[in-house]
Design an enzyme around this catalytic site. Structure first.
Site, mmCIF file in Angstrom:
data_model
loop_
_atom_site.group_PDB
_atom_site.id
_atom_site.type_symbol
_atom_site.label_atom_id
_atom_site.label_comp_id
_atom_site.label_asym_id
_atom_site.label_seq_id
_atom_site.Cartn_x
_atom_site.Cartn_y
_atom_site.Cartn_z
ATOM 1 N N TYR A 1 0.824 -1.212 0.000
ATOM 2 C CA TYR A 1 0.000 0.000 0.000
ATOM 3 C C TYR A 1 0.860 1.265 0.000
ATOM 4 O O TYR A 1 0.363 2.353 -0.281
ATOM 5 C CB TYR A 1 -0.945 0.027 1.209
ATOM 6 C CG TYR A 1 -2.060 -1.009 1.144
ATOM 7 C CD1 TYR A 1 -2.215 -1.822 0.025
ATOM 8 C CD2 TYR A 1 -2.945 -1.158 2.185
ATOM 9 C CE1 TYR A 1 -3.223 -2.772 -0.035
ATOM 10 C CE2 TYR A 1 -3.964 -2.107 2.130
ATOM 11 C CZ TYR A 1 -4.094 -2.908 1.016
ATOM 12 O OH TYR A 1 -5.094 -3.842 0.964
ATOM 13 N N LYS B 1 3.491 -15.462 2.260
ATOM 14 C CA LYS B 1 3.411 -16.202 0.995
ATOM 15 C C LYS B 1 4.853 -16.499 0.581
ATOM 16 O O LYS B 1 5.311 -16.124 -0.510
ATOM 17 C CB LYS B 1 2.654 -15.349 -0.043
ATOM 18 C CG LYS B 1 2.292 -16.067 -1.310
ATOM 19 C CD LYS B 1 1.168 -17.084 -1.170
ATOM 20 C CE LYS B 1 0.921 -17.805 -2.468
ATOM 21 N NZ LYS B 1 0.022 -18.970 -2.323
ATOM 22 N N ASP C 1 -3.029 -18.243 1.645
ATOM 23 C CA ASP C 1 -4.197 -18.917 1.056
ATOM 24 C C ASP C 1 -4.741 -19.974 2.015
ATOM 25 O O ASP C 1 -5.950 -20.096 2.217
ATOM 26 C CB ASP C 1 -3.861 -19.515 -0.323
ATOM 27 C CG ASP C 1 -2.505 -20.190 -0.369
ATOM 28 O OD1 ASP C 1 -1.703 -20.000 0.560
ATOM 29 O OD2 ASP C 1 -2.243 -20.929 -1.334
ATOM 30 N N ASP D 1 -5.335 -6.952 5.621
ATOM 31 C CA ASP D 1 -6.553 -6.250 5.214
ATOM 32 C C ASP D 1 -7.641 -7.275 4.881
ATOM 33 O O ASP D 1 -8.783 -7.187 5.343
ATOM 34 C CB ASP D 1 -6.219 -5.381 3.983
ATOM 35 C CG ASP D 1 -7.286 -4.338 3.698
ATOM 36 O OD1 ASP D 1 -8.273 -4.272 4.442
ATOM 37 O OD2 ASP D 1 -7.120 -3.592 2.718
ATOM 38 N N ASP E 1 -10.956 -8.810 7.490
ATOM 39 C CA ASP E 1 -12.360 -8.691 7.089
ATOM 40 C C ASP E 1 -13.035 -10.058 7.083
ATOM 41 O O ASP E 1 -14.211 -10.187 7.434
ATOM 42 C CB ASP E 1 -12.486 -8.051 5.700
ATOM 43 C CG ASP E 1 -12.600 -6.533 5.796
ATOM 44 O OD1 ASP E 1 -12.250 -5.989 6.861
ATOM 45 O OD2 ASP E 1 -13.039 -5.907 4.816
#
Ligand code: NAD
Length: 361
Positions: free
Chosen positions: A141, A192, A224, A248, A252
């Site tokens: 970001y 990852k 994942d 992020d 959620d």
């Protein structure tokens, strides 16, 4: 000593839910001896309209002088078409970055009364209590270079950079180990590393500092798989730590395990414990001005603010107990009503929490 709290209502439902948090804080000040001053400033779309920038200099200056900040939410469709640098979300990213708020703490706790509100089977989520710690000021970001450009063949391409310094990883890693040490001593680092070099370094640094926290058991999981495990068997987790983008998405996902995004608080802390507290949800333009917004995520953010930035653990517990009491009494805003026909408004929920606080006197 009086604590300075900066209130940033923001846009759409932001002012409605912050008004209820204001009631709770003023009740603690009037009836429970909390020494605090509440100040107000603009952030987000309202700041663009009033002062021409999503994070006005006056807001930043007040923020720097405050012990803690409480934010409602920012953004809305009316600001989606304006130039990128003026969008409300830029104000939020900028204040996190200016204040060095690198650690985002998002608890996902399922109140027993709301087990039916989860999209998962009650036995999978009942008693859920996990903490997701997301790195907030680095990663993709913020990484540079970034932008949209034209390739040599004339086709446009968008590009971003995922970069993490070992110092940034260590800082969030230590915050996570310390949080895990205060809870059940299990920390799962999510990355990852099978594909990304930045994750390879992330894993190496986490392993490197693990020896300083002998009471914490460190494990690693690919993002994942972590997404799958969160919806398959979420109670296996205690504390999860991850980078900005993965955090992020995963936070959620964890939010939905608890049934309502309207119930979830969050904290973003700097190295000295100053923090910005806000509900996990956005500004919900679809329900703004209708008295439908659930203020409990914001009120639970007040509890986190009291505990983590002001060192007022007892006041925090009072607020959490008051929320548990109103839920036990069957009071519900529409988003957490399930099949229950009778619901109450945003303001009525705030009043009920204040009444439950006073009942503890
Ligand atoms: P949202 O979280 O605002 O809303 C998603 C859904 O959840 C909507 O149906 C909404 O009505 C509902 N909802 C959210 N909060 C609720 C509450 N307290 N009580 C009851 N229902 C609630 O997400 P969105 O619709 O994707 O985004 C709306 C705006 O908010 C966008 O402009 C977005 O950029 C912004 N946003 C801001 C933040 C922030 O300020 N931290 C975070 C996310 C999104």
């Amino acid at each position: 000593m009086s604590h300075r709290i900066l209130m940033l209502p923001g846009d759409h439902i932001g002012p409605e839910i912050v008004a209820e948090a204001d009631k709770v804080l003023r009740c603690l000040m009037a009836d429970f001896g909390l020494a605090a001053e509440l100040e107000y400033a603009n952030l987000g779309g309202c700041a663009v309209d009033a002062e021409g920038a999503p994070l006005p200099a006056s807001t930043l200056s007040l923020a720097r002088q405050s012990d803690a900040l409480l934010l409602g939410a920012v953004g809305g469709p009316e600001w989606d078409a304006i130039e990128r640098d003026k969008r409300p979300e830029r104000g939020l990213l900028a204040i996190r970055s200016e204040l060095g708020l690198f650690a985002n703490l998002r608890p996902a706790i399922l109140f027993p009364e709301l087990a039916d509100a989860s999209s998962l089977k009650p036995e999978v989520v009942a008693g859920l209590d996990i903490l997701i710690i997301r790195e907030l000021t680095g990663g993709i970001y913020f990484g540079k270079p970034r932008g949209i450009r034209s390739r040599d063949d004339g086709v446009r391409e968008g590009y971003n950079t995922l970069v993490y310094g070992a110092d940034e990883i260590e800082r969030i890693g230590r915050a996570a180990f310390e949080a895990a040490a205060k809870r059940n001593g299990r920390l799962c680092s999510v990355d990852k590393a099978n594909v990304l070099e930045s994750s390879e370094l992330w894993r190496e640094v986490m392993e490197g500092i693990a020896g300083d926290y002998p009471g914490v058991e460190l494990s690693h999981m690919y993002v994942d798989n972590a997404a799958m495990q969160l919806v398959r068997a979420p109670k296996q987790f205690d504390v999860m730590v991850t980078g900005n983008l993965f955090g992020d998405v995963l936070s959620d996902c964890a939010a939905m395990l608890t049934g309502s995004i309207g119930m979830l608080p969050s904290a973003s802390l700097d190295a000295s414990g100053r923090g910005l507290y806000e509900p996990v949800h956005g500004s919900a333009p679809d329900i703004a001005g209708k008295g439908l917004a659930n203020p409990l995520a914001t009120i639970l953010s007040v509890a986190m603010l009291l505990r983590y930035s002001l060192g007022e653990g007892e006041q925090a517990t009072r607020v959490e107990q008051a929320v548990a009491m109103v839920l036990a009494d069957g009071l519900r805003t529409a988003d957490i009503a399930g099949s229950q026909a009778k619901t109450i408004s945003t303001a009525a929920m705030g009043d009920a929490v204040v009444a439950a606080l006073r009942a503890q006197q």
